[in-house]
Design a protein around this motif. Structure first.
Motif, PDB file in Angstrom:
ATOM      1  N   ARG A   1       0.832  -1.187   0.000  1.00  0.00           N
ATOM      2  CA  ARG A   1       0.000   0.000   0.000  1.00  0.00           C
ATOM      3  C   ARG A   1       0.871   1.243   0.000  1.00  0.00           C
ATOM      4  O   ARG A   1       1.993   1.230   0.487  1.00  0.00           O
ATOM      5  CB  ARG A   1      -0.918   0.032   1.217  1.00  0.00           C
TER       6      ARG A   1
ATOM      7  N   GLU B   1       0.339  -4.086   4.351  1.00  0.00           N
ATOM      8  CA  GLU B   1      -0.738  -4.155   5.349  1.00  0.00           C
ATOM      9  C   GLU B   1      -1.257  -5.588   5.389  1.00  0.00           C
ATOM     10  O   GLU B   1      -1.671  -6.136   4.371  1.00  0.00           O
ATOM     11  CB  GLU B   1      -1.855  -3.180   4.947  1.00  0.00           C
TER      12      GLU B   1
ATOM     13  N   LYS C   1       1.239  -2.518  11.068  1.00  0.00           N
ATOM     14  CA  LYS C   1       1.414  -1.239  10.360  1.00  0.00           C
ATOM     15  C   LYS C   1       2.447  -0.389  11.101  1.00  0.00           C
ATOM     16  O   LYS C   1       3.318   0.248  10.501  1.00  0.00           O
ATOM     17  CB  LYS C   1       0.083  -0.444  10.313  1.00  0.00           C
TER      18      LYS C   1
ATOM     19  N   ASP D   1      -5.661   2.496  12.767  1.00  0.00           N
ATOM     20  CA  ASP D   1      -6.526   1.674  11.934  1.00  0.00           C
ATOM     21  C   ASP D   1      -7.950   1.790  12.465  1.00  0.00           C
ATOM     22  O   ASP D   1      -8.172   1.785  13.676  1.00  0.00           O
ATOM     23  CB  ASP D   1      -6.079   0.207  11.919  1.00  0.00           C
TER      24      ASP D   1
ATOM     25  N   LYS E   1     -12.914  -0.501   4.432  1.00  0.00           N
ATOM     26  CA  LYS E   1     -12.461   0.354   3.326  1.00  0.00           C
ATOM     27  C   LYS E   1     -12.824  -0.268   1.965  1.00  0.00           C
ATOM     28  O   LYS E   1     -13.251   0.432   1.044  1.00  0.00           O
ATOM     29  CB  LYS E   1     -10.951   0.523   3.428  1.00  0.00           C
TER      30      LYS E   1
HETATM   31 MG    MG Z   1      -5.652   1.565   5.698  1.00  0.00          MG
END
Ligand code: MG
Ligand code: Y43
Length: 244
Positions: free
Chosen positions: A5, A93, A105, A121, A138
């Motif tokens: 990410r 992630e 993370k 988070d 998400k």
């Molecule tokens: Mg995220």
């Protein structure tokens, strides 16, 4: 499985609003009581917590709305003004429990920065679904939008949901992260209000007539999952980044 990410790294310099202590300058760690008295950081405390003024705390997030809310909340909680510097870091992630995602993370962020790192988070947990979508909200939101996320519950009477925020703070590159969790209970409703932050339009906190998206910034920040988690984080910062 891991996904690569792209995260934006915000280096957070904590300067102090209205501090009367001349020796405390922008860029040094300093917190104040909510009552307005200030405490300066000593080298000894900084060493004990793995922090030094040469290693600024860095908030790593790709989400500017999270950052804006945290800035506003911290300013109210501990009187800190947050100045921001952005750079880009690619962080993996993982999948798993929310706490493990936040921890991992944070470990990656701290190693990448080679210093103190803060990550966050956020989960939205439908009670009818045993806590899903949780940390995967998400991806649900991206594909279904707020309307679709409300319709998911059409066949269920139980519309309850928990909004949860977990801050993870590593005080140095190799330190184990500390977690600070906050929850707000509510229910999922047909979308109402502004469309500028995630699932805000479908989350109506218990005891309120408005969704998060219908609330002012101040109203949301007074009761939100992020506020509750940030309160615990602020308490830690007050206790560990300062002397008495
Ligand atoms: Mg995220
Ligand atoms: O207060 C909130 N109100 C409404 N929506 C929210 C809130 N806070 C996060 N959200 C959204 C953003 C993302 O769609 C998902 C959490 O995912 P999450 O991985 O924590 O956030 P992110 O990927 O946007 O930023 P980060 O780079 O810090 O991981 O829920």
């Amino acid at each position: 499985m891991q996904r690569q990410r792209h995260l934006v790294c915000f280096s957070v310099g904590l300067s102090v609003l209205g501090c009367r202590h001349r020796h405390v300058s922008a860029g040094r760690y300093c917190c104040c009581h909510s009552r307005g008295r200030f405490r300066a950081v000593s080298t000894r405390t900084a060493m004990l917590t793995g922090l030094s003024q040469h290693k600024p705390l860095t908030f790593v997030t790709s989400n500017e709305k999270k950052l804006a809310e945290l800035r506003a909340i911290l300013r109210d909680l501990v009187g800190m003004e947050v100045t921001i510097e952005a750079r880009h870091i690619d962080l993996p992630e993982i999948q798993g429990e929310a706490e493990d995602i936040a921890r991992e993370k944070c470990r990656y962020a701290a190693r990448a920065i080679q210093g103190p790192a803060l990550v966050e988070d956020t989960q939205l947990c439908y009670h009818a679904f045993g806590g899903l979508p949780g940390p995967y909200v998400k991806y649900f939101l991206r594909n279904l939008g707020p309307e679709g996320m409300e319709k998911l519950l059409a066949a269920w009477d139980d519309k309850r949901a928990t909004a949860q925020c977990i801050f993870a703070l590593a005080v140095d590159a190799d330190a184990e992260p500390h977690l600070f969790t906050g929850q707000t209970l509510g229910r999922i409703v047909v979308p109402r209000g502004k469309r500028n932050f995630g699932w805000d339009p479908i989350f109506q906190p218990d005891g309120h007539e408005k969704t998060y998206a219908e609330m002012s910034e101040g109203e949301k920040n007074a009761i939100s999952h992020r506020f509750r988690a940030a309160s615990r984080l602020a308490e830690f910062l007050r206790n560990h980044y300062t002397t008495r």
